[in-house]
Write a protein that holds these residues in place. Sequence first.
Motif, PDB file in Angstrom:
ATOM      1  N   ARG A 162       0.820  -1.207   0.000  1.00 17.24           N
ATOM      2  CA  ARG A 162       0.000   0.000   0.000  1.00 17.24           C
ATOM      3  C   ARG A 162       0.858   1.263   0.000  1.00 17.24           C
ATOM      4  O   ARG A 162       0.521   2.253  -0.654  1.00 17.24           O
ATOM      5  CB  ARG A 162      -0.914   0.008   1.224  1.00 17.24           C
ATOM      6  CG  ARG A 162      -2.035  -0.996   1.167  1.00 17.24           C
ATOM      7  CD  ARG A 162      -2.929  -0.848   2.376  1.00 17.24           C
ATOM      8  NE  ARG A 162      -4.182  -1.554   2.211  1.00 17.24           N
ATOM      9  CZ  ARG A 162      -5.225  -1.443   3.030  1.00 17.24           C
ATOM     10  NH1 ARG A 162      -5.139  -0.666   4.085  1.00 17.24           N
ATOM     11  NH2 ARG A 162      -6.338  -2.108   2.801  1.00 17.24           N
ATOM     12  N   TRP A 163       1.953   1.234   0.758  1.00 14.11           N
ATOM     13  CA  TRP A 163       2.775   2.437   0.901  1.00 14.11           C
ATOM     14  C   TRP A 163       3.537   2.760  -0.379  1.00 14.11           C
ATOM     15  O   TRP A 163       4.031   3.882  -0.537  1.00 14.11           O
ATOM     16  CB  TRP A 163       3.734   2.256   2.075  1.00 14.11           C
ATOM     17  CG  TRP A 163       3.009   1.936   3.334  1.00 14.11           C
ATOM     18  CD1 TRP A 163       2.960   0.736   3.982  1.00 14.11           C
ATOM     19  CD2 TRP A 163       2.168   2.812   4.097  1.00 14.11           C
ATOM     20  NE1 TRP A 163       2.163   0.799   5.091  1.00 14.11           N
ATOM     21  CE2 TRP A 163       1.656   2.068   5.190  1.00 14.11           C
ATOM     22  CE3 TRP A 163       1.798   4.157   3.966  1.00 14.11           C
ATOM     23  CZ2 TRP A 163       0.805   2.622   6.140  1.00 14.11           C
ATOM     24  CZ3 TRP A 163       0.945   4.710   4.908  1.00 14.11           C
ATOM     25  CH2 TRP A 163       0.464   3.951   5.981  1.00 14.11           C
ATOM     26  N   ARG A 164       3.645   1.793  -1.284  1.00 13.77           N
ATOM     27  CA  ARG A 164       4.305   2.043  -2.570  1.00 13.77           C
ATOM     28  C   ARG A 164       3.317   2.480  -3.650  1.00 13.77           C
ATOM     29  O   ARG A 164       3.695   2.737  -4.784  1.00 13.77           O
ATOM     30  CB  ARG A 164       5.021   0.787  -3.048  1.00 13.77           C
ATOM     31  CG  ARG A 164       5.961   0.168  -2.037  1.00 13.77           C
ATOM     32  CD  ARG A 164       6.576  -1.095  -2.618  1.00 13.77           C
ATOM     33  NE  ARG A 164       6.908  -2.067  -1.585  1.00 13.77           N
ATOM     34  CZ  ARG A 164       7.221  -3.324  -1.834  1.00 13.77           C
ATOM     35  NH1 ARG A 164       7.247  -3.756  -3.096  1.00 13.77           N
ATOM     36  NH2 ARG A 164       7.504  -4.155  -0.847  1.00 13.77           N
ATOM     37  N   ASP A 165       2.044   2.524  -3.296  1.00 12.57           N
ATOM     38  CA  ASP A 165       0.978   2.802  -4.266  1.00 12.57           C
ATOM     39  C   ASP A 165       0.490   4.234  -4.096  1.00 12.57           C
ATOM     40  O   ASP A 165      -0.099   4.582  -3.076  1.00 12.57           O
ATOM     41  CB  ASP A 165      -0.181   1.825  -4.031  1.00 12.57           C
ATOM     42  CG  ASP A 165      -1.179   1.827  -5.173  1.00 12.57           C
ATOM     43  OD1 ASP A 165      -1.270   2.847  -5.884  1.00 12.57           O
ATOM     44  OD2 ASP A 165      -1.866   0.805  -5.351  1.00 12.57           O
ATOM     45  N   PRO A 166       0.730   5.109  -5.089  1.00 11.53           N
ATOM     46  CA  PRO A 166       0.286   6.504  -4.947  1.00 11.53           C
ATOM     47  C   PRO A 166      -1.225   6.644  -4.805  1.00 11.53           C
ATOM     48  O   PRO A 166      -1.710   7.658  -4.301  1.00 11.53           O
ATOM     49  CB  PRO A 166       0.793   7.170  -6.228  1.00 11.53           C
ATOM     50  CG  PRO A 166       1.013   6.041  -7.194  1.00 11.53           C
ATOM     51  CD  PRO A 166       1.409   4.871  -6.363  1.00 11.53           C
ATOM     52  N   TRP A 167      -1.968   5.625  -5.235  1.00 10.21           N
ATOM     53  CA  TRP A 167      -3.422   5.679  -5.097  1.00 10.21           C
ATOM     54  C   TRP A 167      -3.885   5.380  -3.671  1.00 10.21           C
ATOM     55  O   TRP A 167      -5.044   5.617  -3.338  1.00 10.21           O
ATOM     56  CB  TRP A 167      -4.077   4.683  -6.052  1.00 10.21           C
ATOM     57  CG  TRP A 167      -4.090   5.144  -7.471  1.00 10.21           C
ATOM     58  CD1 TRP A 167      -3.234   4.789  -8.468  1.00 10.21           C
ATOM     59  CD2 TRP A 167      -5.006   6.065  -8.055  1.00 10.21           C
ATOM     60  NE1 TRP A 167      -3.546   5.418  -9.633  1.00 10.21           N
ATOM     61  CE2 TRP A 167      -4.651   6.211  -9.414  1.00 10.21           C
ATOM     62  CE3 TRP A 167      -6.114   6.781  -7.581  1.00 10.21           C
ATOM     63  CZ2 TRP A 167      -5.334   7.045 -10.294  1.00 10.21           C
ATOM     64  CZ3 TRP A 167      -6.799   7.603  -8.452  1.00 10.21           C
ATOM     65  CH2 TRP A 167      -6.412   7.731  -9.783  1.00 10.21           C
ATOM     66  N   TYR A 168      -2.993   4.835  -2.845  1.00 10.96           N
ATOM     67  CA  TYR A 168      -3.410   4.448  -1.498  1.00 10.96           C
ATOM     68  C   TYR A 168      -3.893   5.636  -0.678  1.00 10.96           C
ATOM     69  O   TYR A 168      -4.872   5.528   0.067  1.00 10.96           O
ATOM     70  CB  TYR A 168      -2.265   3.752  -0.764  1.00 10.96           C
ATOM     71  CG  TYR A 168      -2.561   3.535   0.713  1.00 10.96           C
ATOM     72  CD1 TYR A 168      -3.542   2.634   1.107  1.00 10.96           C
ATOM     73  CD2 TYR A 168      -1.898   4.263   1.689  1.00 10.96           C
ATOM     74  CE1 TYR A 168      -3.842   2.441   2.453  1.00 10.96           C
ATOM     75  CE2 TYR A 168      -2.185   4.086   3.031  1.00 10.96           C
ATOM     76  CZ  TYR A 168      -3.157   3.170   3.407  1.00 10.96           C
ATOM     77  OH  TYR A 168      -3.455   3.005   4.739  1.00 10.96           O
ATOM     78  N   TYR A 169      -3.237   6.774  -0.836  1.00 12.62           N
ATOM     79  CA  TYR A 169      -3.540   7.921   0.024  1.00 12.62           C
ATOM     80  C   TYR A 169      -4.923   8.509  -0.247  1.00 12.62           C
ATOM     81  O   TYR A 169      -5.708   8.716   0.698  1.00 12.62           O
ATOM     82  CB  TYR A 169      -2.422   8.955  -0.098  1.00 12.62           C
ATOM     83  CG  TYR A 169      -1.082   8.353   0.254  1.00 12.62           C
ATOM     84  CD1 TYR A 169      -0.706   8.176   1.583  1.00 12.62           C
ATOM     85  CD2 TYR A 169      -0.229   7.879  -0.741  1.00 12.62           C
ATOM     86  CE1 TYR A 169       0.505   7.572   1.907  1.00 12.62           C
ATOM     87  CE2 TYR A 169       0.976   7.273  -0.423  1.00 12.62           C
ATOM     88  CZ  TYR A 169       1.336   7.113   0.903  1.00 12.62           C
ATOM     89  OH  TYR A 169       2.516   6.502   1.235  1.00 12.62           O
ATOM     90  N   PRO A 170      -5.297   8.751  -1.518  1.00 11.09           N
ATOM     91  CA  PRO A 170      -6.695   9.174  -1.741  1.00 11.09           C
ATOM     92  C   PRO A 170      -7.706   8.081  -1.376  1.00 11.09           C
ATOM     93  O   PRO A 170      -8.806   8.383  -0.912  1.00 11.09           O
ATOM     94  CB  PRO A 170      -6.747   9.520  -3.230  1.00 11.09           C
ATOM     95  CG  PRO A 170      -5.544   8.896  -3.840  1.00 11.09           C
ATOM     96  CD  PRO A 170      -4.507   8.866  -2.760  1.00 11.09           C
TER      97      PRO A 170
END
Length: 219
Positions: free
Chosen positions: A30-38
């Motif tokens: 998850r932490w490597r996925d830029p989509w995780y934060y939104p």
Amino acid sequence: MLLSPKYRFLFVHIAKTGGTSVRAALEGLRWRDPWYYPMFLCSRFSHLSGHRIAAKLPRHAKVVAAKELLPREYFDSLFKFAFVRNPWDLQVSSFHHIRRERPQYLGGHETFEDFLRWKLDPERPYQYHIDTSITLQTDYLIDLSGTVVVDFIGRYERLNEDFATVCDRIGIRAPALPHERQARDRKRDYRSYYSDETAELVARHFARDIRMLDYRFDP
């Protein structure tokens, strides 16, 4: 259910099939996925609204929920996978989980056989925390037409090997699977919990799972 836009996979989490270990092993992605934060913000807004804005796929959602909510081309492009478990073994695991973490849901039935008869009684009032393990596992794998729409079905009985296959398909090195939520007080052989009558109760209730997933009481 775990959706990763970067790694383009959808994990359908069926309760008591090793899914908590799979989620924990994949959590770091998850932490490597830029989509995780939104996605995290949407999840929090959904929680704060009492999930009235439908911005989150629930932990134990069926694959049909994702198919109906996500754009068709995007859904089809995802690698969709789930893990399943021998229905007789799953019911033993569910009993120990409820007895350990939610004993109030035993309904006063302290032995496995009494609890199972009560649990599978069609006249019993519905209770969500009990009925997650009453729902057919194949219900999590099919769409509205009854077609299996997941790409890979792993088995709890060979969890490590099948998880390695999943990671290969995703394109990552397989992390170690943690041993999550293991019951220390259960017997290893699930068959020892059953009489002929209660084994048949499970066989009837989960007949479609047994047929489609090719399980037997004696492995």
